[in-house]
Enzyme design. Sequence first.
Site: not given
Length: 476
Positions: A180, A258, A261, A284, A427
Amino acid sequence: MRSLSLPTSTSGRASCAPAMNIRSLITRANWRNLRSEAVAGADMAASAPSSSPSSLSQLALGAPLRAEFPILDQQVNGRPLVYLDNAATSQKPRVVLNAMSRCYTEYNANVHRGVHALSAKATQEYEQAREKVAAFIGASNCREVVIVRNATEGINLVANTWGAANIKQGDEIVLSVAEHHANLVPWQLLAARTGAVLRHVRLTPDKSQLDMDHFRSLLSSRTRLISLVHVSNVLGCVLDVAYVAEQARRVGAKLLLDCCQSVPHMPVDVRSLGADWIVASSHKFCGPSGVGMLWGRYEVLESMDPWMGGGEMIADVHLDHSTFAMPPTRFEAGTPAIAETIGMGAAAEWLQGLGMDRVHAYEEEIGTYLYERLAAVSPRVTVYGPQPNGPRGRASLAAFNVEGLHATDVSTLLDMAGVAVRSGHHCAQPLHRELGVSASARASAYIYNTEAEVDRFVEALTDTIKFFDDMHGGAA
């Protein structure tokens, strides 16, 4: 690193709450008593779920869960809403909405500095939210959790503190082509300032996931930092974190993940993950926007200078110098997003009550159904990322393109049918260039989506393709 002068009253703090600015007037013991008296007799507990953890663990996912999400009960363009844009942001359950409403209607006040009842209650709920987030990700101590605006701010915080102090000219930072932008741009800015070199892990030959052989070949004695996505927001591939962490230790590099997700969709235990930092955004994982978290190993956080200066993050301020609080307070300058943090804590506790093993199992099921139904629509449909039956599976999202059609046109017609999906580069422009496309459409499912909704999406996509074909007198 510049030496930080820390008073003994803050360096030994065991609580998650920052040191009070009235510590010269009352002892910490008296403050606890005062706060306890101020909130005694309160007839509600903000951020607590309406259902007990035991009842949550029995609540079926999918259709039975939808009643907890009032926004899902509506029509869009005359059709029942099918919300499949969860990788961009999730919807919010009643427990989160109620927790934030109670904050504003029952105890709205600034945190940490006030001794009156509302401030004491707000402080208590705010710090309990930190504890809930820490429990959600398996942190050994809530002081390892820094409240930030979002995952992007968390990455920038690391880049501008640890990175600024430890990355020098010629040092290497390993990223990937699948990141991202939030995990690319901060390191580009740092490299431009320091003369560091950026290395990027490429995709496997089938372009479905990151190439771990290439990853290993990039590592050397010059590698100072590895910063990678745990689950790709485009490919849906899942990183082999155990291998990456092992290789990071082999070369003495720090590891940032990261987890935007992954934290919402699977069990994440930071104590066994092997990373030095992870970041995630509240919105999220069923929480509000405008707040997120940075988790870091406490000894690493202790080594990092402050990034933003101001109130709250200080120990003592003089006209010509200041001393700073211990983590996490050191990184939380100014009045925080109080209601949003409380909402994030409510979301974390609610998901933990559902059981993240159950969440992951359900998403594997609905994600496989989504992938297989989408791939079968037409030979002209390309679904990016690994197959669901691969060794590491895939997330419950599917980025795709239809040959001859632009992703935005496809998404626009899907919206006319009441189906919400995302279109664009998500992104992740470098990744789309690697895939040879400028954009993609993306359908992403979550715990409240159903197979019937996937069927609605596939039906609408089939109609969309036919519409454009008819417009052009045949196949586009």
